[in-house]
Design an enzyme around this catalytic site. Sequence first.
Site, PDB file in Angstrom:
ATOM      1  N   SER A   1      -1.447  12.863 -16.238  1.00 39.39           N
ATOM      2  CA  SER A   1      -2.709  12.862 -16.972  1.00 39.39           C
ATOM      3  C   SER A   1      -2.704  14.082 -17.876  1.00 39.39           C
ATOM      4  CB  SER A   1      -3.856  12.973 -15.955  1.00 39.39           C
ATOM      5  OG  SER A   1      -5.056  13.331 -16.604  1.00 39.39           O
TER       6      SER A   1
ATOM      7  N   ASP B   1       0.869  -1.184   0.000  1.00 38.97           N
ATOM      8  CA  ASP B   1       0.000   0.000   0.000  1.00 38.97           C
ATOM      9  C   ASP B   1       0.902   1.230   0.000  1.00 38.97           C
ATOM     10  OD1 ASP B   1      -1.576   2.213   0.774  1.00 38.97           O
ATOM     11  OD2 ASP B   1      -2.996   0.901   1.820  1.00 38.97           O
TER      12      ASP B   1
ATOM     13  N   TYR C   1      -8.215  16.400  -8.027  1.00 41.58           N
ATOM     14  CA  TYR C   1      -7.396  15.407  -8.753  1.00 41.58           C
ATOM     15  C   TYR C   1      -6.279  16.113  -9.520  1.00 41.58           C
ATOM     16  CZ  TYR C   1      -6.287  11.805 -12.249  1.00 41.58           C
ATOM     17  OH  TYR C   1      -5.646  10.909 -13.069  1.00 41.58           O
TER      18      TYR C   1
ATOM     19  N   LYS D   1      -2.043  15.799  -9.635  1.00 45.06           N
ATOM     20  CA  LYS D   1      -1.228  15.506 -10.823  1.00 45.06           C
ATOM     21  C   LYS D   1      -0.294  16.675 -11.148  1.00 45.06           C
ATOM     22  CE  LYS D   1      -2.708  11.303 -11.616  1.00 45.06           C
ATOM     23  NZ  LYS D   1      -1.850  10.140 -11.354  1.00 45.06           N
TER      24      LYS D   1
HETATM   25  N1  LIG Z   1      -8.534   6.246 -16.163  1.00 48.40           N
HETATM   26  C1  LIG Z   1      -8.243   7.426 -16.676  1.00 48.40           C
HETATM   27  O1  LIG Z   1      -9.080   8.042 -17.373  1.00 48.40           O
HETATM   28  C2  LIG Z   1      -6.878   8.052 -16.433  1.00 48.40           C
HETATM   29  C3  LIG Z   1      -6.501   9.116 -17.248  1.00 48.40           C
HETATM   30  C4  LIG Z   1      -5.238   9.682 -17.065  1.00 48.40           C
HETATM   31  C5  LIG Z   1      -4.403   9.199 -16.077  1.00 48.40           C
HETATM   32  N2  LIG Z   1      -4.799   8.167 -15.291  1.00 48.40           N
HETATM   33  C6  LIG Z   1      -3.874   7.700 -14.261  1.00 48.40           C
HETATM   34  O2  LIG Z   1      -3.465   6.383 -14.613  1.00 48.40           O
HETATM   35  C7  LIG Z   1      -3.097   5.655 -13.429  1.00 48.40           C
HETATM   36  C8  LIG Z   1      -3.801   4.310 -13.428  1.00 48.40           C
HETATM   37  O3  LIG Z   1      -5.189   4.530 -13.320  1.00 48.40           O
HETATM   38  P1  LIG Z   1      -6.289   3.527 -13.899  1.00 48.40           P
HETATM   39  O4  LIG Z   1      -7.176   4.322 -14.776  1.00 48.40           O
HETATM   40  O5  LIG Z   1      -5.676   2.287 -14.402  1.00 48.40           O
HETATM   41  O6  LIG Z   1      -7.123   3.264 -12.554  1.00 48.40           O
HETATM   42  P2  LIG Z   1      -7.453   1.944 -11.693  1.00 48.40           P
HETATM   43  O7  LIG Z   1      -7.885   0.838 -12.592  1.00 48.40           O
HETATM   44  O8  LIG Z   1      -8.384   2.416 -10.648  1.00 48.40           O
HETATM   45  O9  LIG Z   1      -6.029   1.547 -11.074  1.00 48.40           O
HETATM   46  C9  LIG Z   1      -5.475   2.196  -9.975  1.00 48.40           C
HETATM   47  C10 LIG Z   1      -4.556   1.234  -9.262  1.00 48.40           C
HETATM   48  O10 LIG Z   1      -4.016   1.910  -8.109  1.00 48.40           O
HETATM   49  C11 LIG Z   1      -4.150   1.033  -6.993  1.00 48.40           C
HETATM   50  N3  LIG Z   1      -4.172   1.780  -5.732  1.00 48.40           N
HETATM   51  C12 LIG Z   1      -5.029   2.742  -5.331  1.00 48.40           C
HETATM   52  N4  LIG Z   1      -4.689   3.187  -4.101  1.00 48.40           N
HETATM   53  C13 LIG Z   1      -3.589   2.479  -3.727  1.00 48.40           C
HETATM   54  C14 LIG Z   1      -2.752   2.480  -2.577  1.00 48.40           C
HETATM   55  N5  LIG Z   1      -3.000   3.300  -1.519  1.00 48.40           N
HETATM   56  N6  LIG Z   1      -1.690   1.638  -2.543  1.00 48.40           N
HETATM   57  C15 LIG Z   1      -1.438   0.803  -3.578  1.00 48.40           C
HETATM   58  N7  LIG Z   1      -2.202   0.739  -4.687  1.00 48.40           N
HETATM   59  C16 LIG Z   1      -3.257   1.575  -4.763  1.00 48.40           C
HETATM   60  C17 LIG Z   1      -5.444   0.305  -7.244  1.00 48.40           C
HETATM   61  O11 LIG Z   1      -5.491  -0.834  -6.433  1.00 48.40           O
HETATM   62  P3  LIG Z   1      -6.839  -1.343  -5.663  1.00 48.40           P
HETATM   63  O12 LIG Z   1      -7.575  -2.218  -6.635  1.00 48.40           O
HETATM   64  O13 LIG Z   1      -6.291  -2.084  -4.510  1.00 48.40           O
HETATM   65  O14 LIG Z   1      -7.624  -0.125  -5.280  1.00 48.40           O
HETATM   66  C18 LIG Z   1      -5.288   0.001  -8.733  1.00 48.40           C
HETATM   67  O15 LIG Z   1      -4.471  -1.127  -8.899  1.00 48.40           O
HETATM   68  C19 LIG Z   1      -3.470   6.565 -12.259  1.00 48.40           C
HETATM   69  O16 LIG Z   1      -2.323   7.232 -11.790  1.00 48.40           O
HETATM   70  C20 LIG Z   1      -4.449   7.562 -12.868  1.00 48.40           C
HETATM   71  O17 LIG Z   1      -4.453   8.793 -12.179  1.00 48.40           O
HETATM   72  C21 LIG Z   1      -6.021   7.571 -15.446  1.00 48.40           C
END
Ligand SMILES: NC(=O)c1ccc[n+]([C@@H]2O[C@H](COP(=O)([O-])OP(=O)(O)OC[C@H]3O[C@@H](n4cnc5c(N)ncnc54)[C@H](OP(=O)(O)O)[C@@H]3O)[C@@H](O)[C@H]2O)c1
Length: 275
Positions: free
Chosen positions: A134, A55, A147, A151
Amino acid sequence: MKHVLITGCSSGLGEAAALRLAKAGYRVTGTVRRQPDADRLAAAAGPDASWILMDVTDDRSVRDGLGGLVERRGAPDVLVNNVGVPCLGSMEELRIPDFRAAIETNVIGALRVYQAIAPAMRRRGAGQIINLSSSIGAAALPIYGGYCATKFALEAMSEAMRYELAPFGVTVNVLQPGIIATPFRAKKQVQRDERIPANSPYGNRLDNPSPPDLLRRISTPDEVAAALQQLIETPGGEFRRVCGRDAKAFLEARQTLDDGAFERLLTTKGYAAIP
Ligand SMILES: NC(=O)c1ccc[n+]([C@@H]2O[C@H](COP(=O)([O-])OP(=O)(O)OC[C@H]3O[C@@H](n4cnc5c(N)ncnc54)[C@H](OP(=O)(O)O)[C@@H]3O)[C@@H](O)[C@H]2O)c1
């Protein structure tokens, strides 16, 4: 093949990147928070990938997880700081504990992981660190202010990291995807449902936080994972790598227009206005 450490592999981009890179022959170490996620990924990725329970908000968890990894296998060649959580709400209504929790994960968590890995990369004189920002890590939108703040902070830290580590042969990059189809979006909806007052004056925008223009161009997790792989395979390129057509158009406008013209563009497109 390179050893790549990716945080947050239980879903979304982290999972897609871990599976893609493992399939391409990289030695992958992924972090997750729950054993069932580790078991599922182990079955999907095969024996050359390994999984750490960690974590990023917990000092000891990061110290034990990554300290042990560096002791056993040395520094990874690449660290992908992927963990991130949403933080949705108008600046007027954003709950301070929610904002603090997002900072603890997206900003301090990323720094904690960096501090566990960067010294070993620096001593070795080689390595690459990729921080997941992002498209809205460089220009904020309404309702995403909390958010975006996390970032923007990650981008500022990444710039400093890049200058600090360059003399030691370690590269720092930032990846800026647009919207990706991952569980992240559902988590935003949960925030809207559970935490925003029913009578919010920002209600319409909270119901539809993403401007329609951006929603037409959603990337798949594997498309972003492919961009990440390309960044790993061409580490000498530019500091920031934009990913997704929506992100490219948005960031190009931010870079080429002055503040007034950018605001007028966003308002015309419905990005800035609260309907
Ligand atoms: N989705 C979008 O539209 C988007 C766009 C631009 C950038 N991003 C960025 O891309 C990255 C990945 O996001 P995603 O879209 O793939 O989202 P996601 O599917 O929600 O993945 C986030 C990951 O972070 C983990 N996590 C959250 N809190 C944590 C903690 N305290 N310790 C360890 N692990 C933790 C989650 O694990 P759990 O399952 O245990 O919660 C999950 O594995 C993020 O940095 C996000 O800001 C996303």
